[in-house]
Design a protein around this motif. Structure first.
Motif, mmCIF file in Angstrom:
data_model
loop_
_atom_site.group_PDB
_atom_site.id
_atom_site.type_symbol
_atom_site.label_atom_id
_atom_site.label_comp_id
_atom_site.label_asym_id
_atom_site.label_seq_id
_atom_site.Cartn_x
_atom_site.Cartn_y
_atom_site.Cartn_z
ATOM 1 N N VAL A 52 0.844 -1.194 0.000
ATOM 2 C CA VAL A 52 0.000 0.000 0.000
ATOM 3 C C VAL A 52 0.881 1.246 0.000
ATOM 4 C CG1 VAL A 52 -1.607 1.369 1.388
ATOM 5 C CG2 VAL A 52 -2.021 -1.072 1.051
ATOM 6 N N LYS A 53 1.938 1.203 0.849
ATOM 7 C CA LYS A 53 2.905 2.309 0.871
ATOM 8 C C LYS A 53 3.611 2.429 -0.476
ATOM 9 C CE LYS A 53 5.704 5.390 2.873
ATOM 10 N NZ LYS A 53 6.763 5.553 1.875
ATOM 11 N N GLY A 54 3.894 1.302 -1.131
ATOM 12 C CA GLY A 54 4.529 1.324 -2.437
ATOM 13 C C GLY A 54 3.666 2.013 -3.474
ATOM 14 N N LEU A 55 2.342 1.764 -3.414
ATOM 15 C CA LEU A 55 1.415 2.421 -4.344
ATOM 16 C C LEU A 55 1.395 3.930 -4.115
ATOM 17 C CD1 LEU A 55 -0.696 1.983 -6.578
ATOM 18 C CD2 LEU A 55 -2.426 1.737 -4.779
ATOM 19 N N VAL A 56 1.410 4.319 -2.846
ATOM 20 C CA VAL A 56 1.462 5.753 -2.515
ATOM 21 C C VAL A 56 2.754 6.366 -3.052
ATOM 22 C CG1 VAL A 56 1.607 7.414 -0.613
ATOM 23 C CG2 VAL A 56 0.001 5.501 -0.475
ATOM 24 N N ASP A 57 3.846 5.626 -2.935
ATOM 25 C CA ASP A 57 5.135 6.128 -3.415
ATOM 26 C C ASP A 57 5.139 6.301 -4.936
ATOM 27 O OD1 ASP A 57 6.069 6.126 -0.838
ATOM 28 O OD2 ASP A 57 7.033 4.169 -0.986
ATOM 29 N N VAL A 58 4.455 5.423 -5.648
ATOM 30 C CA VAL A 58 4.363 5.559 -7.110
ATOM 31 C C VAL A 58 3.726 6.901 -7.459
ATOM 32 C CG1 VAL A 58 3.246 4.681 -9.194
ATOM 33 C CG2 VAL A 58 4.307 3.087 -7.583
ATOM 34 N N PHE A 59 2.603 7.212 -6.795
ATOM 35 C CA PHE A 59 1.927 8.491 -7.066
ATOM 36 C C PHE A 59 2.796 9.675 -6.628
ATOM 37 C CE2 PHE A 59 -1.869 5.707 -6.927
ATOM 38 C CZ PHE A 59 -2.426 6.070 -8.152
ATOM 39 N N GLY A 60 3.467 9.528 -5.478
ATOM 40 C CA GLY A 60 4.286 10.624 -4.969
ATOM 41 C C GLY A 60 5.444 10.961 -5.885
ATOM 42 N N ILE A 61 6.200 9.947 -6.295
ATOM 43 C CA ILE A 61 7.362 10.188 -7.163
ATOM 44 C C ILE A 61 6.915 10.695 -8.530
ATOM 45 C CG2 ILE A 61 9.326 9.084 -8.315
ATOM 46 C CD1 ILE A 61 9.455 7.133 -5.971
#
Length: 350
Positions: free
Chosen positions: A81-90
C-alpha cells in the motif's frame, strides 16, 4: 566483511539507478522515432534526457527521505500500500518539475484543457517507469529483510541448541562426580591401596571430562578408553562381583559419538543394576556398524521394575541425542527374559 558488503550494495544501487532511468531515453526515442513522429528529432532526445535525470534524482531523494528501512519490516499488505502511494508521490513530483519551466514562462496560458490533458498524459507515461522502479526497489528490500530474518532465526536456533548442550554437559559432570566419590568413599575404610588407585582413575576421568567439555563429538575409541577406566575403578570396589566384557567392531573405533555418553550408560548400569544384586553381575559393552548407523549397546545383569524412571544421566543421553541428531538417532532401554537390561544408542555416522 560488513563494510565491503555495504559498499557493494551501494555500488549495485547506483548502477541499477543509472541503467534503469537511462532506459527512458532509449525506449522513448525508439517510440517517438518509429511510431509517433516517424523521424529522429534531437529536441525530443534532450527532453527524454531531462526526464531520465529527473527520475534518477527524484527517486533517490524520495527513497532517502520518505521510504525508511523500517517500512520493510511491516506486513506485506502495508508494504505494498505504501509502495502504491510512493508511485503516485514520485510521479507527481517528477511531472511537476518537468512542467515547472513551462508554468513559470511568459508563454503559459493557464490551466486550459490542452495543458490538463498533456499534464495527465505525462503522469501516466512517467508512472509506468516509476512503478517499475518501486517494484524492483521494494522487492529487493523485502527479499533482503526476509533473508536477514531467516539468518537471525537460524542463529538463535543454533545458540539455543548450543546452550542446551552446554547445560546438559554441566549437569552430567557433577552427577558423575558424586557417584564416583561415593564409590571411593566405600573403599577408603576397606583398602587404602585400592582407594589410591581409584582416586588416580577418577582424576583421569575428570581430566577427560574437562578436556572434551566443548567437543560435541569424539571418536568412539577415545570414549571407550575412559569407559574402561571407569569400569576398572568399579572393579576395584566390587572385586569378583563384577565381570566386564567389551566387544567393539574394528570399523567403529573411529566413528564419532557424543563425549561421556557411553560412560553415562556404563555408570547407570552399575548404579541401577550391579549394586542392587547381592552376588553382583556382568556388564557387556559392544559396538557395531549397520548401514549408515552406529549402534552401541551396554547390557547389565538385572531387571527393570515397573516403577523405573529415567534418571538425570539417561535423560541427558536422550536430550543430547535429540539436540545433536534430531529424529535420526534413537535411545532405547529394555530388559529381556535372561535377566538383563540393555541400553542402546543408535546414531547416524558422520
Amino acid at each position: 566483511m560488513g563494510f565491503q558488503g555495504k559498499i557493494s550494495e551501494k555500488h549495485l544501487y547506483w548502477v541499477l539507478q543509472v541503467l534503469g532511468w537511462s532506459s527512458i531515453v532509449f525506449i522513448e526515442t525508439i517510440n517517438y522515432t518509429f511510431f509517433i513522429v516517424g523521424e529522429f528529432i534531437w529536441e525530443y532526445v534532450m527532453q527524454f534526457l531531462i526526464m531520465s535525470f529527473l527520475g534518477l534524482t527524484v527517486s533517490h531523494f524520495y527513497k532517502t527521505y520518505f521510504i525508511p528501512k523500517s517500512q520493510f519490516q511491516k506486513k506485506l499488505s502495508r508494504i505494498w500500500v505504501k509502495g502504491l502511494v510512493d508511485v503516485f508521490g514520485i510521479t507527481f513530483i517528477m511531472t511537476a518539475l518537468l512542467y515547472l519551466p513551462l508554468i513559470m514562462s511568459s508563454d503559459f496560458e493557464g490551466l486550459n484543457s490542452q495543458f490538463i490533458i498533456s499534464y495527465f498524459g505525462q503522469l501516466m507515461n512517467l508512472g509506468r517507469y516509476v512503478m517499475g522502479w518501486v517494484i524492483i526497489y521494494y522487492l529487493f528490500h523485502i527479499m533482503k529483510h526476509t533473508q536477514e530474518v531467516t539468518e537471525q532465526k537460524l542463529l538463535l536456533e543454533n545458540l539455543a541448541k548450543t546452550s542446551e548442550l552446554e547445560l546438559l554437559k554441566n549437569q552430567l559432570n557433577p552427577h558423575f562426580l558424586f557417584n564416583s566419590l561415593n564409590s571411593i568413599k566405600a573403599l577408603v575404610l576397606i583398602d587404602q591401596e585400592k582407594a589410591r588407585d581409584a582416586i588416580i582413575k577418577l582424576s583421569e576421568l575428570l581430566r577427560f571430562s574437562l578436556n572434551y567439555e566443548k567437543a560435541p563429538l569424539i571418536a568412539l575409541n577415545d570414549e571407550m578408553k575412559e569407559v574402561e577406566k571407569y569400569l576398572l575403578l568399579e572393579q576395584i570396589r566390587f572385586g569378583k562381583r563384577l565381570d566386564v566384557h567389551i566387544q567393539l567392531e574394528e570399523e567403529t573405533l573411529d566413528l564419532k559419538v557424543p563425549p561421556a555418553m557411553v560412560l553415562t550408560l556404563a555408570e547407570n548400569a552399575i548404579k541401577h543394576g550391579i549394586t542392587k544384586l547381592p552376588d553382583g553381575g556382568a556388564i557387556h559393552v559392544s559396538s557395531k556398524k549397520r548401514g549408515k548407523n552406529l549402534i552401541v549397546e551396554v547390557t547389565n545383569s538385572g531387571q527393570l521394575n515397573d516403577t523405573f524412571n529415567l534418571g538425570i544421566g539417561l535423560q541427558n543421553v536422550q536430550k543430547r541425542l535429540e539436540s545433536l541428531f534430531g529424529e535420526n538417532s534413537k535411545f532405547m532401554l529394555d530388559s529381556n527374559s535372561s535377566n538383563e537390561v540393555r541400553a542402546t544408542i543408535n546414531l547416524p555416522i558422520n
